[in-house]
Design a protein around this motif. Structure first.
Motif, PDB file in Angstrom:
ATOM      1  N   ILE A 171      19.663 -14.123 -13.051  1.00 57.31           N
ATOM      2  CA  ILE A 171      20.728 -14.333 -14.030  1.00 57.31           C
ATOM      3  C   ILE A 171      20.576 -13.334 -15.164  1.00 57.31           C
ATOM      4  CG2 ILE A 171      19.372 -16.132 -15.192  1.00 57.31           C
ATOM      5  CD1 ILE A 171      22.043 -17.420 -16.022  1.00 57.31           C
ATOM      6  N   ASP A 172      21.701 -12.790 -15.593  1.00 66.33           N
ATOM      7  CA  ASP A 172      21.695 -11.920 -16.759  1.00 66.33           C
ATOM      8  C   ASP A 172      21.781 -12.829 -17.985  1.00 66.33           C
ATOM      9  OD1 ASP A 172      21.955 -10.083 -18.743  1.00 66.33           O
ATOM     10  OD2 ASP A 172      23.781  -9.157 -17.968  1.00 66.33           O
ATOM     11  N   SER A 173      20.640 -13.213 -18.487  1.00 67.68           N
ATOM     12  CA  SER A 173      20.558 -14.213 -19.552  1.00 67.68           C
ATOM     13  C   SER A 173      20.263 -13.621 -20.919  1.00 67.68           C
ATOM     14  CB  SER A 173      19.481 -15.237 -19.202  1.00 67.68           C
ATOM     15  OG  SER A 173      18.250 -14.569 -18.981  1.00 67.68           O
ATOM     16  N   ALA A 174      20.298 -12.301 -21.027  1.00 71.37           N
ATOM     17  CA  ALA A 174      19.939 -11.665 -22.306  1.00 71.37           C
ATOM     18  C   ALA A 174      20.809 -12.166 -23.450  1.00 71.37           C
ATOM     19  CB  ALA A 174      20.029 -10.151 -22.177  1.00 71.37           C
ATOM     20  N   ALA A 175      22.122 -12.290 -23.230  1.00 73.82           N
ATOM     21  CA  ALA A 175      23.018 -12.736 -24.302  1.00 73.82           C
ATOM     22  C   ALA A 175      22.724 -14.183 -24.698  1.00 73.82           C
ATOM     23  CB  ALA A 175      24.473 -12.582 -23.873  1.00 73.82           C
ATOM     24  N   LEU A 176      22.463 -15.032 -23.720  1.00 68.91           N
ATOM     25  CA  LEU A 176      22.144 -16.438 -24.001  1.00 68.91           C
ATOM     26  C   LEU A 176      20.895 -16.534 -24.868  1.00 68.91           C
ATOM     27  CD1 LEU A 176      22.329 -19.582 -22.027  1.00 68.91           C
ATOM     28  CD2 LEU A 176      20.025 -18.798 -22.476  1.00 68.91           C
ATOM     29  N   HIS A 177      19.835 -15.851 -24.458  1.00 69.51           N
ATOM     30  CA  HIS A 177      18.580 -15.921 -25.210  1.00 69.51           C
ATOM     31  C   HIS A 177      18.702 -15.261 -26.581  1.00 69.51           C
ATOM     32  CE1 HIS A 177      16.352 -17.919 -22.132  1.00 69.51           C
ATOM     33  NE2 HIS A 177      16.645 -16.985 -21.250  1.00 69.51           N
ATOM     34  N   MET A 221      18.865 -23.996 -16.175  1.00 64.34           N
ATOM     35  CA  MET A 221      19.585 -22.800 -15.718  1.00 64.34           C
ATOM     36  C   MET A 221      19.797 -22.821 -14.215  1.00 64.34           C
ATOM     37  SD  MET A 221      18.644 -19.376 -17.769  1.00 64.34           S
ATOM     38  CE  MET A 221      17.314 -19.592 -18.892  1.00 64.34           C
ATOM     39  N   LEU A 222      18.750 -23.137 -13.472  1.00 66.29           N
ATOM     40  CA  LEU A 222      18.863 -23.157 -12.010  1.00 66.29           C
ATOM     41  C   LEU A 222      19.864 -24.211 -11.555  1.00 66.29           C
ATOM     42  CD1 LEU A 222      15.115 -22.584 -11.263  1.00 66.29           C
ATOM     43  CD2 LEU A 222      16.977 -21.046 -10.566  1.00 66.29           C
ATOM     44  N   ARG A 223      19.903 -25.357 -12.215  1.00 67.47           N
ATOM     45  CA  ARG A 223      20.910 -26.383 -11.887  1.00 67.47           C
ATOM     46  C   ARG A 223      22.310 -25.876 -12.189  1.00 67.47           C
ATOM     47  NH1 ARG A 223      17.446 -31.521 -13.785  1.00 67.47           N
ATOM     48  NH2 ARG A 223      16.727 -32.093 -11.710  1.00 67.47           N
ATOM     49  N   ALA A 224      22.493 -25.287 -13.374  1.00 66.59           N
ATOM     50  CA  ALA A 224      23.809 -24.775 -13.769  1.00 66.59           C
ATOM     51  C   ALA A 224      24.272 -23.656 -12.833  1.00 66.59           C
ATOM     52  CB  ALA A 224      23.779 -24.286 -15.215  1.00 66.59           C
ATOM     53  N   MET A 225      23.312 -22.902 -12.308  1.00 71.61           N
ATOM     54  CA  MET A 225      23.637 -21.808 -11.385  1.00 71.61           C
ATOM     55  C   MET A 225      23.908 -22.302  -9.968  1.00 71.61           C
ATOM     56  SD  MET A 225      20.630 -19.221 -12.640  1.00 71.61           S
ATOM     57  CE  MET A 225      20.883 -18.028 -11.342  1.00 71.61           C
ATOM     58  N   GLY A 226      23.523 -23.541  -9.678  1.00 71.76           N
ATOM     59  CA  GLY A 226      23.689 -24.074  -8.332  1.00 71.76           C
ATOM     60  C   GLY A 226      22.564 -23.684  -7.396  1.00 71.76           C
ATOM     61  N   LEU A 227      21.414 -23.289  -7.923  1.00 65.46           N
ATOM     62  CA  LEU A 227      20.293 -22.842  -7.094  1.00 65.46           C
ATOM     63  C   LEU A 227      19.125 -23.826  -7.051  1.00 65.46           C
ATOM     64  CD1 LEU A 227      20.146 -19.053  -8.055  1.00 65.46           C
ATOM     65  CD2 LEU A 227      20.988 -20.057  -5.924  1.00 65.46           C
ATOM     66  N   TRP A 228      19.145 -24.847  -7.878  1.00 66.31           N
ATOM     67  CA  TRP A 228      18.006 -25.750  -8.000  1.00 66.31           C
ATOM     68  C   TRP A 228      17.681 -26.454  -6.690  1.00 66.31           C
ATOM     69  CZ3 TRP A 228      13.761 -26.781 -10.327  1.00 66.31           C
ATOM     70  CH2 TRP A 228      13.178 -28.046 -10.256  1.00 66.31           C
ATOM     71  N   ALA A 229      18.668 -27.002  -6.029  1.00 67.64           N
ATOM     72  CA  ALA A 229      18.437 -27.844  -4.849  1.00 67.64           C
ATOM     73  C   ALA A 229      17.749 -27.093  -3.703  1.00 67.64           C
ATOM     74  CB  ALA A 229      19.748 -28.454  -4.365  1.00 67.64           C
ATOM     75  N   GLY A 230      17.929 -25.802  -3.604  1.00 68.61           N
ATOM     76  CA  GLY A 230      17.372 -25.062  -2.482  1.00 68.61           C
ATOM     77  C   GLY A 230      16.018 -24.420  -2.718  1.00 68.61           C
ATOM     78  N   LEU A 231      15.417 -24.683  -3.864  1.00 65.79           N
ATOM     79  CA  LEU A 231      14.126 -24.043  -4.165  1.00 65.79           C
ATOM     80  C   LEU A 231      12.968 -24.757  -3.481  1.00 65.79           C
ATOM     81  CD1 LEU A 231      14.000 -23.110  -7.938  1.00 65.79           C
ATOM     82  CD2 LEU A 231      14.489 -21.664  -5.991  1.00 65.79           C
ATOM     83  N   ASN A 232      12.019 -23.972  -3.010  1.00 63.53           N
ATOM     84  CA  ASN A 232      10.784 -24.527  -2.468  1.00 63.53           C
ATOM     85  C   ASN A 232       9.700 -24.636  -3.524  1.00 63.53           C
ATOM     86  OD1 ASN A 232      12.104 -22.720  -0.127  1.00 63.53           O
ATOM     87  ND2 ASN A 232      11.255 -24.614   0.689  1.00 63.53           N
ATOM     88  N   VAL A 233       9.774 -23.786  -4.562  1.00 63.16           N
ATOM     89  CA  VAL A 233       8.775 -23.826  -5.633  1.00 63.16           C
ATOM     90  C   VAL A 233       9.364 -23.214  -6.905  1.00 63.16           C
ATOM     91  CG1 VAL A 233       7.718 -21.594  -5.027  1.00 63.16           C
ATOM     92  CG2 VAL A 233       6.355 -23.293  -6.223  1.00 63.16           C
TER      93      VAL A 233
END
Length: 191
Positions: A14-20, A111-123
């Motif tokens: 994620i390009d999160s520079a602006a958020l941070h 962030m991972l939840r908002a991106m839709g990537l959380w559910a598929g992570l192994n670690v």
């Protein structure tokens, strides 16, 4: 043996520079006034505070406020990237997927939840699991969890140094726009 791809989060997935930068600027201005905000994604909040010369007595409160503002901004500014999500889903067919980040756990999960990537992570390995990158600690922790031959995908020299320090091959990208399943598979010799 199934292989693993360990992605950095900020700047890579994620390009999160602006958020941070926005969160940091809002928090520091409450404690010290307006300031020029460093936008490098490889710097911790503490390092940014040192760069701008924030007095040490204000840092704990400013850091706490930065975390709060970050959590408030995530649902407003972070959204799924359908192209990236499809590429990661494609990689999941052949690889375990992990995220190794200098971020703290709560904002990383948000962030991972908002991106839709959380559910598929192994670690997920965060700064709460070891020393910040460029130390190899976070990658070493992740490798214990995935129990597989791994490669890293990073956007910064700091991240590359950490991955290589842990004995991993590291694919350096400019950001999420560079990530494709084909690129990662070719890098892994799995094409």
């Amino acid at each position: 043996m199934r292989r693993a791809v360990l992605f950095d989060l900020d700047g890579t997935l994620i390009d999160s520079a602006a958020l941070h930068a926005d969160a940091f600027s809002r928090a520091v201005s409450l404690w010290w006034g307006p300031c020029e905000v460093p936008t490098r994604t490889d710097l911790t909040t503490q390092q940014k505070m040192e760069l701008i010369g924030l007095p040490g007595v204000l840092r704990d409160d400013a850091q706490r406020t930065t975390r709060q503002v970050t959590m408030e901004l995530i649902p407003k500014l972070v959204h799924p990237d359908e192209r990236l999500n499809a590429e990661i889903a494609d990689l999941r067919r052949d690889f375990s997927i992990g995220v190794v980040t200098n971020a703290r756990r709560a904002p990383a999960v948000a962030m991972l939840r908002a991106m839709g990537l959380w559910a598929g992570l192994n670690v997920l390995v965060t700064s709460e699991d070891g020393k910040h990158k460029p130390a190899p600690d976070l990658y070493l922790v992740a490798m214990r969890f995935v129990l597989a031959t791994s490669v890293a995908v990073e956007d910064s020299d700091t991240g590359v140094e950490a991955a290589e320090g842990a004995g991993l091959r590291c694919l350096k990208v400019r950001g999420p726009q560079d990530i494709t399943a084909k690129l990662v598979r070719d890098f892994c010799g799995h094409g």
